[in-house]
Design a protein around this motif. Structure first.
Motif, PDB file in Angstrom:
ATOM      1  N   MET A  50       0.839  -1.200   0.000  1.00 37.42           N
ATOM      2  CA  MET A  50       0.000   0.000   0.000  1.00 37.42           C
ATOM      3  C   MET A  50       0.874   1.251   0.000  1.00 37.42           C
ATOM      4  O   MET A  50       0.491   2.288  -0.531  1.00 37.42           O
ATOM      5  N   GLY A  51       2.072   1.144   0.591  1.00 39.08           N
ATOM      6  CA  GLY A  51       3.019   2.257   0.553  1.00 39.08           C
ATOM      7  C   GLY A  51       3.482   2.522  -0.868  1.00 39.08           C
ATOM      8  O   GLY A  51       3.552   3.673  -1.314  1.00 39.08           O
ATOM      9  N   ALA A  52       3.801   1.460  -1.603  1.00 41.72           N
ATOM     10  CA  ALA A  52       4.211   1.612  -3.000  1.00 41.72           C
ATOM     11  C   ALA A  52       3.059   2.163  -3.838  1.00 41.72           C
ATOM     12  O   ALA A  52       3.282   2.764  -4.890  1.00 41.72           O
TER      13      ALA A  52
ATOM     14  N   GLY B  69       0.308   6.607   2.880  1.00 41.07           N
ATOM     15  CA  GLY B  69       1.308   6.954   3.884  1.00 41.07           C
ATOM     16  C   GLY B  69       1.511   5.832   4.885  1.00 41.07           C
ATOM     17  O   GLY B  69       0.678   4.937   5.038  1.00 41.07           O
ATOM     18  N   TYR B  70       2.623   5.911   5.589  1.00 39.76           N
ATOM     19  CA  TYR B  70       2.986   4.861   6.551  1.00 39.76           C
ATOM     20  C   TYR B  70       1.890   4.667   7.602  1.00 39.76           C
ATOM     21  O   TYR B  70       1.570   3.538   7.964  1.00 39.76           O
ATOM     22  N   ALA B  71       1.310   5.745   8.068  1.00 40.42           N
ATOM     23  CA  ALA B  71       0.312   5.667   9.140  1.00 40.42           C
ATOM     24  C   ALA B  71      -0.990   5.008   8.694  1.00 40.42           C
ATOM     25  O   ALA B  71      -1.719   4.460   9.521  1.00 40.42           O
ATOM     26  N   THR B  72      -1.289   5.039   7.399  1.00 33.65           N
ATOM     27  CA  THR B  72      -2.573   4.514   6.933  1.00 33.65           C
ATOM     28  C   THR B  72      -2.477   3.163   6.225  1.00 33.65           C
ATOM     29  O   THR B  72      -3.496   2.558   5.927  1.00 33.65           O
ATOM     30  N   ARG B  73      -1.267   2.678   5.970  1.00 36.01           N
ATOM     31  CA  ARG B  73      -1.102   1.434   5.205  1.00 36.01           C
ATOM     32  C   ARG B  73      -1.851   0.256   5.814  1.00 36.01           C
ATOM     33  O   ARG B  73      -2.599  -0.435   5.132  1.00 36.01           O
ATOM     34  N   SER B  74      -1.631   0.000   7.085  1.00 30.41           N
ATOM     35  CA  SER B  74      -2.262  -1.160   7.725  1.00 30.41           C
ATOM     36  C   SER B  74      -3.774  -1.011   7.788  1.00 30.41           C
ATOM     37  O   SER B  74      -4.509  -1.983   7.626  1.00 30.41           O
ATOM     38  N   THR B  75      -4.249   0.210   8.006  1.00 31.10           N
ATOM     39  CA  THR B  75      -5.693   0.449   8.054  1.00 31.10           C
ATOM     40  C   THR B  75      -6.327   0.174   6.697  1.00 31.10           C
ATOM     41  O   THR B  75      -7.349  -0.524   6.609  1.00 31.10           O
ATOM     42  N   VAL B  76      -5.718   0.710   5.649  1.00 28.24           N
ATOM     43  CA  VAL B  76      -6.248   0.487   4.300  1.00 28.24           C
ATOM     44  C   VAL B  76      -6.205  -1.001   3.961  1.00 28.24           C
ATOM     45  O   VAL B  76      -7.167  -1.566   3.431  1.00 28.24           O
TER      46      VAL B  76
END
Length: 183
Positions: free
Chosen positions: A35-37, A41-48
């Protein structure tokens, strides 16, 4: 028959996709990192990443729950596939060449055009299932439809691995191989 086939495709594709991401913490983290690629952003990757997995599970389960017609239960799969495709088109316009999206757990970078083709096939199958009005009349038609749908679903879910298996990379030069061993 078309709706049953489409339902089997949806169930297999979205169940394999969610399972591929949830099979291990490493698999989920790989998907979240992809999701970062993709620009998150780093803060939202896991949430998305978590929201995508939840959406895929909901879509897979929706075809199993006997509420409304099968055609109506295929609409969420069509919508989610369209959202994924729109996102890929947007990223392709941003010059995303190949992307290891970890969509089905595979870490193989796959060209964006292949990801778009995969989504187009899925949208075509689900759209066909939504717009058809056929009602299967025999057990043979039901079994055939479900079997065909499962096979199509497995093929869609395996595109990353098929691409990786068929890709022919040029042979590394001896100097490159020696240099890599020294590191």
């Amino acid at each position: 028959m078309v709706s049953l086939c489409a339902a089997a495709v949806v169930l297999v594709v979205f169940a394999l996709s969610a399972t591929g991401k949830l099979v291990s913490k490493r698999a989920f983290d790989g998907f979240a990192d992809s999701m970062g690629a993709a620009g998150f952003g780093y803060a939202t990757r896991s949430t998305v990443a978590g929201l995508v997995v939840v959406a895929e599970i909901c879509v897979a389960v929706s075809v199993l729950v006997p509420v409304g017609t099968l055609q109506i239960r295929l609409v969420p799969a069509m919508v989610l596939s369209a959202v994924f495709s729109a996102f890929l088109l947007w990223k392709s316009a941003s010059r995303l060449g190949a992307w290891a999206c970890h969509c089905f757990g595979s870490a193989t970078p796959v060209p964006a055009w292949l990801l778009l083709c995969r989504n187009a096939v899925l949208m075509g199958v689900t759209t066909g299932g939504v717009v058809t009005n056929s009602d299967p009349s025999s057990a043979g038609v039901i079994v055939f439809s479900i079997g065909l749908g499962a096979m199509i679903g497995i093929a869609i879910a395996s595109t990353d691995r098929i691409y990786s298996a068929l890709r022919i990379d040029p042979m590394p030069r001896a100097a490159d191989t020696l240099e890599a061993k020294r590191r």
